[in-house]
Scaffold this active site. Sequence first.
Site, PDB file in Angstrom:
ATOM      1  CG  HIS A 158     -11.066   6.513   2.072  1.00 33.15           C
ATOM      2  ND1 HIS A 158     -10.061   7.358   1.658  1.00 33.15           N
ATOM      3  CD2 HIS A 158     -10.461   5.338   2.357  1.00 33.15           C
ATOM      4  CE1 HIS A 158      -8.912   6.716   1.685  1.00 33.15           C
ATOM      5  NE2 HIS A 158      -9.135   5.478   2.096  1.00 33.15           N
ATOM      6  CG  HIS A 192      -1.878   1.158   1.206  1.00 31.17           C
ATOM      7  ND1 HIS A 192      -1.711   2.261   1.993  1.00 31.17           N
ATOM      8  CD2 HIS A 192      -2.981   1.388   0.453  1.00 31.17           C
ATOM      9  CE1 HIS A 192      -2.690   3.127   1.739  1.00 31.17           C
ATOM     10  NE2 HIS A 192      -3.472   2.618   0.807  1.00 31.17           N
ATOM     11  CG  PHE A 229      -2.777   7.644   2.039  1.00 32.11           C
ATOM     12  CD1 PHE A 229      -3.846   6.940   2.570  1.00 32.11           C
ATOM     13  CD2 PHE A 229      -3.054   8.740   1.235  1.00 32.11           C
ATOM     14  CE1 PHE A 229      -5.156   7.320   2.327  1.00 32.11           C
ATOM     15  CE2 PHE A 229      -4.355   9.129   0.980  1.00 32.11           C
ATOM     16  CZ  PHE A 229      -5.414   8.416   1.528  1.00 32.11           C
ATOM     17  CG  HIS A 277      -7.744   0.911  -1.982  1.00 38.92           C
ATOM     18  ND1 HIS A 277      -7.585   2.009  -2.797  1.00 38.92           N
ATOM     19  CD2 HIS A 277      -6.873   1.078  -0.948  1.00 38.92           C
ATOM     20  CE1 HIS A 277      -6.660   2.811  -2.261  1.00 38.92           C
ATOM     21  NE2 HIS A 277      -6.224   2.284  -1.149  1.00 38.92           N
ATOM     22  CG  HIS A 298      -4.805   7.073  -2.098  1.00 36.16           C
ATOM     23  ND1 HIS A 298      -3.496   6.731  -1.899  1.00 36.16           N
ATOM     24  CD2 HIS A 298      -5.544   6.125  -1.479  1.00 36.16           C
ATOM     25  CE1 HIS A 298      -3.437   5.633  -1.161  1.00 36.16           C
ATOM     26  NE2 HIS A 298      -4.670   5.230  -0.897  1.00 36.16           N
ATOM     27  CG  HIS A 346      -7.363   6.476   6.118  1.00 32.93           C
ATOM     28  ND1 HIS A 346      -6.413   5.515   6.335  1.00 32.93           N
ATOM     29  CD2 HIS A 346      -8.021   6.097   4.992  1.00 32.93           C
ATOM     30  CE1 HIS A 346      -6.483   4.591   5.393  1.00 32.93           C
ATOM     31  NE2 HIS A 346      -7.467   4.916   4.555  1.00 32.93           N
ATOM     32  CG  HIS A 373      -9.561   0.441   2.116  1.00 35.12           C
ATOM     33  ND1 HIS A 373      -9.868   1.171   0.991  1.00 35.12           N
ATOM     34  CD2 HIS A 373      -8.758   1.226   2.874  1.00 35.12           C
ATOM     35  CE1 HIS A 373      -9.256   2.346   1.072  1.00 35.12           C
ATOM     36  NE2 HIS A 373      -8.577   2.408   2.184  1.00 35.12           N
TER      37      HIS A 373
HETATM   38 CU1  C2O Z   1      -5.071   3.491   0.078  1.00 33.12          CU
HETATM   39 CU2  C2O Z   1      -7.681   4.126   2.675  1.00 33.12          CU
HETATM   40  O1  C2O Z   1      -6.192   4.155   1.497  1.00 33.12           O
END
Ligand code: C2O
Length: 522
Positions: free
Chosen positions: A269, A113, A290, A143, A134, A273, A303
């Site tokens: 989203h 990631h 990230f 994802h 992203h 995070h 996710h």
């Molecule tokens: Cu690649 Cu929630 O991020």
Amino acid sequence: MTRRGFIIAIASFIASIFRGVGKSMGALIESPDLAVCKKIHTQGEVVIETTCCPPNRKKIVDFVFETPSRIRVRPAVQHMTVEHIEKYKEATRRMKALDKDDPRSFAQQANVHYAYCDDAYSEMGLPQMPLEVHKSWLFFPFHRWYLYFHEKILRSLIEDDDFVLPFWNYDDPSSMTLPSIFDEINSPLYDQLRNQDLCGSTKLINFRSYRDDPQPQLTDTEIIQNNLRVMRLQMVTNSKTTQQFFGGKYIVDRPRPNHTPGSLEMFPHNIVHSWVGSKSTPKGEDMGSFHTAARDPIFYVHHTNIDRLWGVWKDINCKNKDPDELEFLEASFLFYDEKAQLTRVTIKDCLNTSALGYRYDNVPIPWLDLDKTCAPTFINRRGSNNLRKVIFPLVLKSMESITIRRRMNNRSEVEKESREEVAIIDDIELDYEESVMFDVYINPSDADIRTDMSNFCSSFMNVPNGGRSIIDVKTRFVVGLTDLLDGIQADNDEYIVITLVPRKGNIKIGGLFIDFLDRHNF
Ligand code: C2O
């Protein structure tokens, strides 16, 4: 040997494998040369491993679908059986116990990631633009594939062909807290680098707020109501077109690369995070940045929910569709599979989850039936054309209101169905290493700057990348107007006032204009 020395990450990006296709295609993105990856990055005192050079393996196999095909059902975390929870813990424990050189290990999964979202590949054939999954239409498919392989590896580690990942159903009031199975200190699902306010508590995630914002005191009921409203805004009001939901194309052939995040990616989203990440690490590591996000096991169930909501969006009405541009369908990624083989996948092969062998359990969708304003407080002030003129570029230091003359008002229902009227906030400049947020309202008076108001449109938010700063990328933010203007009964107005309210970080805005987006085409 340092831990860093062991780190290998395994991703690469091969978007344009469709040479010679028509001239509407973007520029060819060459496959990065894995041999030249060399970046090392440290962050002062905090030990954060950020080297993610992939092994330079030559042998790549092409993805093949499982045969015979079967469908497994990913459940909501709150509905998992005790047996399933134990299996999930055991599989994760085994993944964490694998040698760090093993591309199937948890550390390597996390690095995949990282490799795809920081600029480790900037010297690897993408000189203009760091590899980034992203803030563009690559977000959902990347994802989805990532989870697919993660789940397959977990399945193989416990030799249980039925094993599936669960999803964190935070769009439902019953699951807006940190799920308790991730919050047991000696569990493989635990991560120390989390916002301690959420741990061991019943504190609700608030989709409308940065966790370190000075908070208006909201009751749980108000937070839930706000969260549901954000869900409805992002999934419906701001997702009328494929382009709004997915975000922009991943384009590298412009003089200056551009990011356009999709609406669900932005909220909830990004805010999830930022809420889960620790308050005491420099960039909110792990989840809040990230480059470290996938080191927290909760990343994967965050996710799966996003992946589920992609399907929910497609089902909301029969008009929502995935992009069908070749640049999208043929873009490809590399992942290691459960046999540690480097596997090439294309986006077109992930669009139907049944073909990938899973679906999501049906759970209620409590935000879907909110009405168009979906706000407890109704406001319908008129926009006027006599506000002072705003000069762009605009450094957004305090609230700014911009009067816009609409290109078309009082549109017919048929016209509204085929094209969405949007406000485009363009050429946004920000530091990608920073958390940044601003809110957008239509026709508010000063007293109306509250997000439970019917004239609140959406917010822009950035999750820090974690590596070195990305230079000279500009970002576009698209806000849907049709339902909002209907909702506040301003659809006949010739002028509207768009008000931008800075919440966090430094922001410069290059321009603001109204446009019409085709429902499907980019
Ligand atoms: Cu690649 Cu929630 O991020």
